[in-house]
Scaffold this active site. Structure first.
Site, PDB file in Angstrom:
ATOM      1  CE  LYS A 240     -39.389   7.625 -11.544  1.00 60.73           C
ATOM      2  NZ  LYS A 240     -39.295   9.071 -11.779  1.00 60.73           N
ATOM      3  NE  ARG A 314     -43.844  14.714 -20.101  1.00 57.70           N
ATOM      4  CZ  ARG A 314     -42.921  15.587 -19.682  1.00 57.70           C
ATOM      5  NH1 ARG A 314     -42.384  16.450 -20.539  1.00 57.70           N
ATOM      6  NH2 ARG A 314     -42.555  15.622 -18.422  1.00 57.70           N
TER       7      ARG A 314
END
Length: 460
Positions: A240, A314
């Protein structure tokens, strides 16, 4: 800190809650000296406005709390908390004006004004204390307030002091408080016990990845809560930018909210069998980090192509959900700070949820209104299943294109729950700016709504 009501045996100042539109009618029924004092001080009943009225000896005889207009109250979660934050230190008891159907929520909001995250610096909280209003279950409200305080503390704590080790310690302390069973599968033992994706996501971090498990209760319907415990998320090798890492200490907000809900369930001694599963990891960068293009095999046996290492939540949830589903509980609920797409869809204030159970969705939506814990149902839109099927593996963890990002993440998770009713929350768990009863920082989203809805969803 412990958030509690004042003892009803304490001397208390009578507090009149004044609807702005009803202020003149209320004032006409008061003695001339009160009318003069209110007029002289310009009290209009605006939201958050307060006024102490002196008695014959000069000490406060009563107090007024502005409750605003119907339209103004609709914009604030806890309207009375605005006055609670403005009142001087003291003990107050509601004398009039508080609608009975709002008493519990407003009492909760008042208690939450006493929260401050003061671990690293002195912080001020409201000092005005409230005697529990008539008809309010004081113990229940205190339990909800302190569960919210737990959530906020966990989310607010920076990753240096809230890594997998510390998240485990917090869960273990909660288990110990209520006599729950506690177990941890850590490090390479994850591979031995077939949690390969939890291991893959967390193996590059200094603190080992782990699956935290807590069980409580021996009879009643079975409820399993699964919370995303990514204690910090760099994005992994799909790193990021700095601005996108600014709030990544809250990426364990799903775990925090699950622990808050578990605290409420156990403290209220609900007649159910509770299981809590938290995959706790840090998604870090190192030579052994999992890579874009890798194909992982999950606990369930489904293969997953890694098209973005920043879609790691996830993955860890999938292994935990597969374990949860093996026990075929009556209901599985997952909570995660999972996608930015959910924020684009509904903003920061609503907690989007997914379920195929229409009755449960309706019960939750009604409960959310009662609990002042707003949620919004999103669709498990089955035609989008093709978006998470890359061809080279069973599943794609980050479909290209960017459309329906929250829905595709939810569909991904649904693949791991086949034997149980399933509900998934894609929450934000953060308050960007202070509001009455809601301090800036970590926030619970969904636990009060779920607590209120559980009796209907599980026939308790």
């Amino acid at each position: 800190m412990t958030l509690t009501f004042a003892s009803p045996d304490q001397p208390a100042i009578a507090l009149h809650v004044i609807d702005q539109d009803a202020r003149d009618g209320w004032l006409e029924a008061q003695p001339p000296q009160v009318q003069a004092w209110v007029a002289a001080n310009g009290f209009t009943g605006a939201l958050g406005q307060v006024l102490l009225i002196p008695g014959a000896d000069g000490a406060p005889d009563r107090a007024l709390a502005g409750y605003g207009t119907t339209d103004r109250r609709a914009r604030v979660r806890f309207p009375l908390a605005a006055a609670a934050e403005a009142l001087p230190e003291g003990t107050y008891a509601i004398a009039s004006g508080l609608p009975a159907d709002r008493a519990e929520i407003e009492a909760l909001g008042w208690l939450l004004t006493g929260y401050a995250f003061d671990r690293y610096a002195t912080q001020s909280a409201a000092k005005a204390r409230l005697v529990a209003p008539d008809g309010v279950n004081a113990a229940r409200v205190e339990i909800m307030a302190n569960a919210e305080a737990l959530i906020r503390d966990l989310v607010n704590t920076p990753a240096a002091d809230m890594g997998p080790d510390q998240l485990q310690a917090a869960a273990e302390a909660l288990a110990g408080e209520f006599g729950a069973q506690f177990e941890v599968t850590r490090g390479d033992a994850l591979l031995e016990r077939n949690f390969p994706m939890i291991h893959a996501v967390g193996r590059a971090a200094e603190q080992a990845p782990r699956l935290i498990e807590m069980t409580w209760g021996t009879s009643g319907p079975k409820l399993t809560l699964v919370g995303k415990g990514v204690c910090f998320d760099t994005g992994g090798l799909d790193l990021k930018p700095a601005a996108a890492m600014g709030l990544m200490k809250k990426d364990m907000g799903g775990a925090a909210n699950v622990l808050g809900l578990a605290r409420m369930i156990m403290a209220l001694d609900l007649p159910l069998q509770l299981r809590v599963l938290i995959p706790a990891v840090e998604n870090a960068v190192a030579g052994n980090a999992f890579r874009p293009g890798d194909i992982l095999t999950s606990r369930k046996g489904l293969t997953v192509e890694i098209n973005n290492t920043d879609a790691e939540g996830r993955l860890v949830l999938a292994d935990a959900l597969a374990l949860a589903d093996e026990g075929a509980p009556d209901l599985v609920i997952s909570m995660a700070t999972l996608t930015g797409a959910a924020r684009v869809a509904v903003g920061a204030d609503l907690a989007p949820f997914y379920t195929d159970d229409d009755a449960a969705a309706q019960a939750l939506s009604q409960a959310a209104f009662q609990a002042a814990d707003p949620v919004w149902r999103m669709p498990f839109h089955t035609p989008y299943e093709t978006l998470i099927e890359p061809g080279i593996a069973d599943l794609d963890n980050a479909p290209a294109g960017g459309f329906a990002g929250s829905i595709t993440a939810a569909l991904f998770l649904r693949r791991f729950v086949e034997n149980s009713r399933y509900m998934h929350f894609d929450i934000y768990s953060w308050q960007k700016a202070k509001e009455p009863g809601r301090s800036k920082g970590g926030l619970g989203q969904g636990p009060r709504a779920l607590l209120t809805a559980l009796p209907g969803m599980l026939d308790l």
